[in-house]
Design a protein around this motif. Sequence first.
Motif, PDB file in Angstrom:
ATOM      1  N   MET A   1     -26.365 -30.737  13.711  1.00  0.00           N
ATOM      2  CA  MET A   1     -26.762 -29.493  12.529  1.00  0.00           C
ATOM      3  C   MET A   1     -25.510 -29.586  11.347  1.00  0.00           C
ATOM      4  O   MET A   1     -24.607 -29.889  12.167  1.00  0.00           O
ATOM      5  N   VAL A   2     -26.251 -29.964  10.190  1.00  0.00           N
ATOM      6  CA  VAL A   2     -25.384 -29.708   9.252  1.00  0.00           C
ATOM      7  C   VAL A   2     -24.583 -29.178   8.803  1.00  0.00           C
ATOM      8  O   VAL A   2     -22.499 -29.536   8.983  1.00  0.00           O
ATOM      9  N   GLU A   3     -24.593 -27.667   9.772  1.00  0.00           N
ATOM     10  CA  GLU A   3     -23.259 -26.998   9.391  1.00  0.00           C
ATOM     11  C   GLU A   3     -21.807 -26.761  10.334  1.00  0.00           C
ATOM     12  O   GLU A   3     -20.651 -26.238   9.978  1.00  0.00           O
ATOM     13  N   THR A   4     -22.190 -27.703  11.869  1.00  0.00           N
ATOM     14  CA  THR A   4     -21.319 -28.287  12.381  1.00  0.00           C
ATOM     15  C   THR A   4     -20.106 -29.467  11.857  1.00  0.00           C
ATOM     16  O   THR A   4     -19.141 -30.154  12.442  1.00  0.00           O
ATOM     17  N   LEU A   5     -20.602 -30.051  10.264  1.00  0.00           N
ATOM     18  CA  LEU A   5     -19.741 -30.629   9.802  1.00  0.00           C
ATOM     19  C   LEU A   5     -17.992 -30.414   9.962  1.00  0.00           C
ATOM     20  O   LEU A   5     -17.553 -30.648   9.731  1.00  0.00           O
ATOM     21  N   SER A   6     -17.919 -28.693   9.119  1.00  0.00           N
ATOM     22  CA  SER A   6     -16.705 -28.564   8.987  1.00  0.00           C
ATOM     23  C   SER A   6     -16.662 -26.715   9.145  1.00  0.00           C
ATOM     24  O   SER A   6     -18.149 -25.944   9.033  1.00  0.00           O
ATOM     25  N   GLN A  11     -18.665 -21.555   6.663  1.00  0.00           N
ATOM     26  CA  GLN A  11     -18.993 -20.314   5.988  1.00  0.00           C
ATOM     27  C   GLN A  11     -19.669 -20.537   5.125  1.00  0.00           C
ATOM     28  O   GLN A  11     -20.126 -19.688   4.508  1.00  0.00           O
ATOM     29  N   VAL A  12     -20.402 -21.437   4.493  1.00  0.00           N
ATOM     30  CA  VAL A  12     -21.596 -21.478   3.940  1.00  0.00           C
ATOM     31  C   VAL A  12     -22.797 -21.549   3.867  1.00  0.00           C
ATOM     32  O   VAL A  12     -23.435 -20.166   3.051  1.00  0.00           O
ATOM     33  N   VAL A  13     -23.280 -21.481   6.015  1.00  0.00           N
ATOM     34  CA  VAL A  13     -24.300 -20.914   5.835  1.00  0.00           C
ATOM     35  C   VAL A  13     -23.941 -19.605   6.130  1.00  0.00           C
ATOM     36  O   VAL A  13     -24.929 -18.703   6.396  1.00  0.00           O
ATOM     37  N   GLY A  14     -22.773 -18.658   6.892  1.00  0.00           N
ATOM     38  CA  GLY A  14     -22.322 -17.261   6.425  1.00  0.00           C
ATOM     39  C   GLY A  14     -22.914 -16.537   5.429  1.00  0.00           C
ATOM     40  O   GLY A  14     -23.243 -15.402   4.963  1.00  0.00           O
ATOM     41  N   ASP A  15     -22.225 -17.237   3.947  1.00  0.00           N
ATOM     42  CA  ASP A  15     -22.635 -17.168   3.039  1.00  0.00           C
ATOM     43  C   ASP A  15     -24.619 -16.701   2.263  1.00  0.00           C
ATOM     44  O   ASP A  15     -24.733 -15.921   1.556  1.00  0.00           O
ATOM     45  N   VAL A 183      -8.905 -24.205  -2.977  1.00  0.00           N
ATOM     46  CA  VAL A 183     -10.095 -24.153  -3.183  1.00  0.00           C
ATOM     47  C   VAL A 183     -10.824 -24.112  -1.838  1.00  0.00           C
ATOM     48  O   VAL A 183      -9.895 -24.671  -0.666  1.00  0.00           O
ATOM     49  N   GLN A 184     -11.901 -23.479  -1.744  1.00  0.00           N
ATOM     50  CA  GLN A 184     -12.953 -23.980  -0.403  1.00  0.00           C
ATOM     51  C   GLN A 184     -14.225 -24.653  -0.891  1.00  0.00           C
ATOM     52  O   GLN A 184     -14.749 -24.352  -1.534  1.00  0.00           O
ATOM     53  N   PRO A 185     -13.381 -25.704  -0.311  1.00  0.00           N
ATOM     54  CA  PRO A 185     -14.291 -27.063  -1.416  1.00  0.00           C
ATOM     55  C   PRO A 185     -16.177 -27.334  -1.555  1.00  0.00           C
ATOM     56  O   PRO A 185     -16.553 -27.714  -1.858  1.00  0.00           O
ATOM     57  N   ALA A 186     -16.574 -26.906   0.179  1.00  0.00           N
ATOM     58  CA  ALA A 186     -18.210 -26.538   0.172  1.00  0.00           C
ATOM     59  C   ALA A 186     -18.741 -25.883  -0.816  1.00  0.00           C
ATOM     60  O   ALA A 186     -19.726 -25.870  -1.480  1.00  0.00           O
ATOM     61  N   ARG A 187     -18.048 -24.527  -0.720  1.00  0.00           N
ATOM     62  CA  ARG A 187     -18.440 -23.243  -1.316  1.00  0.00           C
ATOM     63  C   ARG A 187     -18.428 -24.103  -3.144  1.00  0.00           C
ATOM     64  O   ARG A 187     -19.284 -23.609  -3.834  1.00  0.00           O
ATOM     65  N   LEU A 188     -16.932 -24.778  -3.036  1.00  0.00           N
ATOM     66  CA  LEU A 188     -17.809 -25.335  -4.479  1.00  0.00           C
ATOM     67  C   LEU A 188     -18.128 -26.258  -4.777  1.00  0.00           C
ATOM     68  O   LEU A 188     -18.706 -26.619  -6.009  1.00  0.00           O
ATOM     69  N   ALA A 189     -18.661 -27.564  -3.779  1.00  0.00           N
ATOM     70  CA  ALA A 189     -19.521 -27.855  -4.262  1.00  0.00           C
ATOM     71  C   ALA A 189     -20.814 -27.811  -4.647  1.00  0.00           C
ATOM     72  O   ALA A 189     -21.875 -28.505  -5.517  1.00  0.00           O
ATOM     73  N   ARG A 190     -20.822 -26.858  -2.937  1.00  0.00           N
ATOM     74  CA  ARG A 190     -22.752 -25.962  -3.123  1.00  0.00           C
ATOM     75  C   ARG A 190     -22.994 -25.591  -4.493  1.00  0.00           C
ATOM     76  O   ARG A 190     -23.656 -25.746  -5.090  1.00  0.00           O
ATOM     77  N   GLN A 285      -3.181 -25.817   3.427  1.00  0.00           N
ATOM     78  CA  GLN A 285      -3.174 -24.023   2.786  1.00  0.00           C
ATOM     79  C   GLN A 285      -3.350 -23.137   4.170  1.00  0.00           C
ATOM     80  O   GLN A 285      -4.132 -23.267   4.655  1.00  0.00           O
ATOM     81  N   ARG A 286      -3.489 -21.559   2.982  1.00  0.00           N
ATOM     82  CA  ARG A 286      -3.489 -20.712   3.825  1.00  0.00           C
ATOM     83  C   ARG A 286      -4.506 -19.820   3.490  1.00  0.00           C
ATOM     84  O   ARG A 286      -4.605 -20.355   1.990  1.00  0.00           O
ATOM     85  N   THR A 287      -6.328 -19.480   3.620  1.00  0.00           N
ATOM     86  CA  THR A 287      -7.816 -19.740   3.693  1.00  0.00           C
ATOM     87  C   THR A 287      -7.845 -18.245   3.143  1.00  0.00           C
ATOM     88  O   THR A 287      -6.591 -17.681   3.510  1.00  0.00           O
ATOM     89  N   ALA A 288      -8.659 -18.145   2.325  1.00  0.00           N
ATOM     90  CA  ALA A 288      -9.071 -16.615   1.947  1.00  0.00           C
ATOM     91  C   ALA A 288      -8.608 -15.797   3.003  1.00  0.00           C
ATOM     92  O   ALA A 288      -8.215 -14.106   2.848  1.00  0.00           O
ATOM     93  N   ASP A 289      -9.334 -15.815   3.514  1.00  0.00           N
ATOM     94  CA  ASP A 289      -9.373 -15.172   4.944  1.00  0.00           C
ATOM     95  C   ASP A 289      -8.118 -14.988   6.605  1.00  0.00           C
ATOM     96  O   ASP A 289      -8.331 -15.811   6.897  1.00  0.00           O
TER      97      ASP A 289
END
Length: 450
Positions: A1-6, A11-15, A183-190, A285-289
């Motif tokens: 599954m693509v969502e297991t990439l990172s 998190q993008v799937v959770g969005d 930055v959260q990179p996948a959210r930026l790309a999507r 990095q320290r993430t937003a969560d």
Amino acid sequence: MVETLSLWHQQVVGDGDLLAPRPALEGDAEADVCIVGAGYTGLWTAYALLRGDPALRVLVVEREIAGFGASGRNGGWCSALFPAGRAALARRHGPAAADAMRSAMRAAVDEVGTAVEEEGIACDWVKGGTVVLARTPAQLARARAEASDGPDRVEMLGPREASALVGAAGVLGATYTPDCARVQPARLARGLARAVERRGGRIAEGTTALAIRPREVVTDRGVVRARAVVRATEAWSAALAPRSVVPVYSLIVATRPLPESFWSSAGLAGGQTFSDHRHLVVYGQRTADDRLVFGGRGAPYHFRSRIHPSFDRDERVFGGLRAALTELFPALRPDDFTHAWGGPLGIPRDWHAGVGFGPDGLGWGGGYVGDGVATSNLAGRTLAALILGRDDPIAALPWVGHRSRRWEPEPLRWLLVNAGLRLMTLADGEERLTGRRSVVAASLARFLGG
């Protein structure tokens, strides 16, 4: 599954973005500009082109989904780092050109931030700068030498100042630069892909480019003819432009959201990214969560520049990353770690990224050596200026038209790349033992043109 990439993809799937592929190309097509690759370089190029001329027919073809590769899996540093240092740039292009390149990179960080705000991309953007710790005498000497390079705005911090920002163990000092955002990179790309579509661009996913030629892209779904073609494939360029870059894997681990009792001493409250002055690259990095995300090099290069999903995971490297992060933050426990992933990045032979657009209508950009989040934005804006024929100072920067020498043929390539990775590890061990700056690292830097 693509969502297991990172973690980022999860998190993008959770969005609510289920990462469902966009429709593939359906037969032959025509466009004004065809871009191969829906990572940052391809998306920023499409975005800049459509901002410059909304009437353009811009088609992006992507084998997987937007943000599948390094753009959705990286450590989340949007930094002003350029793979070739200022000294190397000055030797090749002159001091004025080197300073112009560094200035453009600093501006690119803010350009990304501006686009994030204008397009409403929720990607946890915080410009907190970067703290690079010194934890050995040799690292401290290297930090002091770097801080003396005025044009790059690198400030030397004492142990108290450094520890107030990053509460790691054994800190002797640090360098600090403001020119980096978390930055959260996948959210930026999507989010960037959606911005391209809102502006009229088309992204065809599940479409594999088999050949990239002047004014033509041959795919498994049809042939695209365009007056301009851009190769924006970074690590995957090895399959389309043999030996232009080698794909080297960078791996990452992440923790669960950590409690305030941890952060009260660990710091990183202002969105700072962090590293230290060792030779084998690490980044965190320290993430937003409130997780710690920490990555680094060290995974082997695979013979004949092979890329395969199985290479995304290397338990030896993951174990080393967990140990390194726990050494920095001893309060971490084994069960704090919840995620681990990786992926390839593109390394040119001379460690010098390049971008260009030829009279045959073929453009390219890449060779970021892992520092591509902001560099790709600069590449995209530069390619747009070149394709549109706009008089823009960024089109005269020293990396424009730069083509790195080709990597050596196999098996010499395999020997050189893996020896280089091994030597960086040995250099760090040498410095821990001797307390002096590594002779091994200095020799390798000269070999690579640094």
